[in-house]
Design a protein around this motif. Sequence first.
Motif, mmCIF file in Angstrom:
data_model
loop_
_atom_site.group_PDB
_atom_site.id
_atom_site.type_symbol
_atom_site.label_atom_id
_atom_site.label_comp_id
_atom_site.label_asym_id
_atom_site.label_seq_id
_atom_site.Cartn_x
_atom_site.Cartn_y
_atom_site.Cartn_z
ATOM 1 N N PHE A 138 0.860 -1.187 0.000
ATOM 2 C CA PHE A 138 0.000 0.000 0.000
ATOM 3 C C PHE A 138 0.897 1.239 0.000
ATOM 4 N N GLU A 139 0.912 1.939 -1.129
ATOM 5 C CA GLU A 139 1.806 3.092 -1.272
ATOM 6 C C GLU A 139 1.443 4.227 -0.323
ATOM 7 N N GLY A 140 0.197 4.245 0.147
ATOM 8 C CA GLY A 140 -0.219 5.319 1.042
ATOM 9 C C GLY A 140 0.078 5.065 2.508
ATOM 10 N N TYR A 141 0.701 3.926 2.816
ATOM 11 C CA TYR A 141 0.990 3.607 4.222
ATOM 12 C C TYR A 141 2.216 4.393 4.694
ATOM 13 N N VAL A 142 2.092 5.043 5.833
ATOM 14 C CA VAL A 142 3.202 5.806 6.416
ATOM 15 C C VAL A 142 3.621 5.101 7.709
ATOM 16 N N PRO A 143 4.755 4.393 7.687
ATOM 17 C CA PRO A 143 5.166 3.674 8.898
ATOM 18 C C PRO A 143 5.646 4.624 9.984
ATOM 19 N N ARG A 144 5.606 4.165 11.205
ATOM 20 C CA ARG A 144 6.193 4.926 12.300
ATOM 21 C C ARG A 144 7.699 5.037 12.063
ATOM 22 N N GLN A 145 8.318 6.002 12.690
ATOM 23 C CA GLN A 145 9.732 6.280 12.426
ATOM 24 C C GLN A 145 10.675 5.360 13.206
ATOM 25 N N GLU A 146 10.236 4.832 14.349
ATOM 26 C CA GLU A 146 11.119 3.982 15.142
ATOM 27 C C GLU A 146 11.268 2.608 14.482
ATOM 28 N N PRO A 147 12.327 1.862 14.814
ATOM 29 C CA PRO A 147 12.515 0.531 14.220
ATOM 30 C C PRO A 147 11.378 -0.415 14.604
ATOM 31 N N ALA A 148 11.153 -1.411 13.772
ATOM 32 C CA ALA A 148 10.163 -2.440 14.084
ATOM 33 C C ALA A 148 10.587 -3.176 15.354
ATOM 34 N N ASN A 149 9.602 -3.465 16.208
ATOM 35 C CA ASN A 149 9.853 -4.171 17.462
ATOM 36 C C ASN A 149 8.671 -5.086 17.723
ATOM 37 N N PHE A 150 8.773 -6.341 17.293
ATOM 38 C CA PHE A 150 7.693 -7.319 17.386
ATOM 39 C C PHE A 150 6.479 -6.772 16.642
ATOM 40 N N MET A 151 5.323 -6.598 17.275
ATOM 41 C CA MET A 151 4.128 -6.112 16.594
ATOM 42 C C MET A 151 4.102 -4.577 16.497
ATOM 43 N N ALA A 152 5.054 -3.918 17.133
ATOM 44 C CA ALA A 152 5.055 -2.461 17.225
ATOM 45 C C ALA A 152 6.156 -1.870 16.351
ATOM 46 N N GLY A 153 6.223 -0.531 16.351
ATOM 47 C CA GLY A 153 7.277 0.165 15.629
ATOM 48 C C GLY A 153 6.964 0.345 14.153
ATOM 49 N N GLY A 154 8.010 0.668 13.390
ATOM 50 C CA GLY A 154 7.844 0.970 11.970
ATOM 51 C C GLY A 154 7.608 -0.274 11.130
ATOM 52 N N LYS A 155 6.437 -0.374 10.530
ATOM 53 C CA LYS A 155 6.081 -1.530 9.691
ATOM 54 C C LYS A 155 6.476 -1.216 8.247
ATOM 55 N N ARG A 156 7.747 -1.442 7.935
ATOM 56 C CA ARG A 156 8.255 -1.115 6.595
ATOM 57 C C ARG A 156 8.133 -2.317 5.682
ATOM 58 N N ALA A 157 7.476 -2.098 4.548
ATOM 59 C CA ALA A 157 7.244 -3.172 3.580
ATOM 60 C C ALA A 157 8.337 -3.117 2.516
ATOM 61 N N PHE A 158 9.159 -4.158 2.431
ATOM 62 C CA PHE A 158 10.258 -4.195 1.474
ATOM 63 C C PHE A 158 9.928 -4.999 0.215
ATOM 64 N N PHE A 159 8.731 -5.579 0.176
ATOM 65 C CA PHE A 159 8.299 -6.304 -1.018
ATOM 66 C C PHE A 159 7.123 -5.573 -1.654
ATOM 67 N N ASP A 160 7.086 -5.585 -2.982
ATOM 68 C CA ASP A 160 5.950 -4.995 -3.695
ATOM 69 C C ASP A 160 4.718 -5.886 -3.604
ATOM 70 N N ARG A 161 4.944 -7.193 -3.558
ATOM 71 C CA ARG A 161 3.853 -8.167 -3.506
ATOM 72 C C ARG A 161 4.182 -9.276 -2.513
ATOM 73 N N ILE A 162 3.133 -9.820 -1.943
ATOM 74 C CA ILE A 162 3.237 -11.060 -1.178
ATOM 75 C C ILE A 162 2.240 -12.034 -1.783
ATOM 76 N N GLU A 163 2.700 -13.229 -2.072
ATOM 77 C CA GLU A 163 1.824 -14.268 -2.613
ATOM 78 C C GLU A 163 1.855 -15.476 -1.691
ATOM 79 N N TRP A 164 0.678 -15.880 -1.250
ATOM 80 C CA TRP A 164 0.538 -17.117 -0.484
ATOM 81 C C TRP A 164 0.160 -18.224 -1.454
ATOM 82 N N GLN A 165 0.896 -19.312 -1.406
ATOM 83 C CA GLN A 165 0.589 -20.479 -2.219
ATOM 84 C C GLN A 165 0.197 -21.609 -1.272
#
Length: 525
Positions: free
Chosen positions: A206-233
């Motif tokens: 989602f290009e409109g998602y703005v993650p928090r600035q702090e590093p990811a920490n378990f379920m909290a923090g910055g949720k940065r998506a490094f993949f354009d797609r995720i496919e479940w098979q």
Amino acid sequence: MHRRTLLAGAGAALLAAPAIAQPARARTLRMVPQTSLTALDPVWTTASVTSAHGYAVFDTLYSVDSNLRPQPQMAEGHDVSADGRVWQIRLRDGLKFHDGEAVRAADCVASLVRWSKRDSFGQTLARFVDAWEAADDRTIRIRLNRPFAPLLDAIAKPASVVAFIMPERLAKTDANTAITEMVGSGPFRFLKDEFVAGSRVAYARFEGYVPRQEPANFMAGGKRAFFDRIEWQIIPDPATAAGALRNNEVDWWELAHPDLIPLFARDSGVKVTQVDDLGFISILRFNALVPPFNNPKLRAAVLAAVDQADYMRAVNGENVRWHNCAAMFPCGIPFVKELGAGVMNQPRDLARARAAIRAAGYGGERVVVMNPADFPSIAPLGEVTADLLKQLGMNVDLQQMDWGTLGQRRTSKAGVDAGGWNIFHTWTNSVSITNPALNYYVRGQGQAGWFGWYENAEVERLTDAWSQAATDAEKQVIFDAIQRQAFETAPIIPLGQYYPATAHRSNIVDRIPATNPLPWNIRRA
């Protein structure tokens, strides 16, 4: 389905090229989930695979860090009145849903109200709420009839029936009706046109998602998506899933089958790690509404006959760490004592167990055990239980089905002659049942509670008391009292605690150790 049956022909399957191969795409993460995604609404069901789907699509006001402490997520912060009865939560600026609409406090209020009708912790919180209000577009106001200290713990709870935020128009759907339109504000969009139940699930960043600035920490923090797609098979056969991973046709196998883990030790292209530190709990769930297990004495008699090692060996073999846990909560967390040890850790005496079954009043009624043949970490549990109950002289009807069918059928409150059920098995991630309000397996909410509909007013009274406890000593007394109630009346049978493995290609890095396959932070090196 025994493990040996499940893996029959594994050698041939590993040599064959599965029909799920796709062109390698560096910015696509290809994952084999634990089972098929059939229910899409993560507030309507406790299914772990649906929670994983929820974490991709939706976001939360607060989330827990690696110490299970609530941290702001969609919220920028909160304040509490001096008397503890008014909470105000302020939203971060710039939050958007996948349909382009701004996230408003009214959306959050409607989402919290619906969630509070489905989740055990939410139901406890709701008893303290006088009003859920939107003070303005960015301010959620919760007015309480008395202080409720663990409010943030409730709305930040992880893993199962999470307080995900949806648009108001969706969140106003009846809590007992599953939502099928997936519009969230999380890091990925659900691609409904690519969804094929039992085969394929796809998400786009989602290009409109703005993650928090702090590093990811378990379920909290910055949720940065490094993949354009995720496919479940969806690959139900473990040998085929293992072959796809080794052949680089998928990147990640969420729950690697124990008997196939040694194959990866010889493959430098695959890395195997423990899913998380707290592990999973396997359980047997009774239907407390219909005969014969509407009789708590009969449930307790079956509990006393169980040997957890039988179940753990059937699921895990020799390649996954496990241990007995004679508690109704995960072992190793604060306040949990193995108060069932005196019952569950005794040498098995089948003659004595059969006598207890007769003394409890069992009269030969048919016992329907639902078993998901397509779910390798659950299917062996049903086989073990069916064998045990037959040895105890019970009339067992083991019914094999897929997990999607079981998930629908367990909602039925009918008798077994009208399509109902008596027993099913499942597991939960330990992090989802760490306190009395969270543990929906032993909550006594009756018709308003989890499938099986166990009712115990004393457990509910104790749960409210836990939410008001001021000291650790008070909490310990309540934990112990709830466990004693649960072992006396056996809404479930705990079957052991284990620590499954996940497997992925060696170039997939920075996975956050968690019992849900979190789609943020993970990347391709």
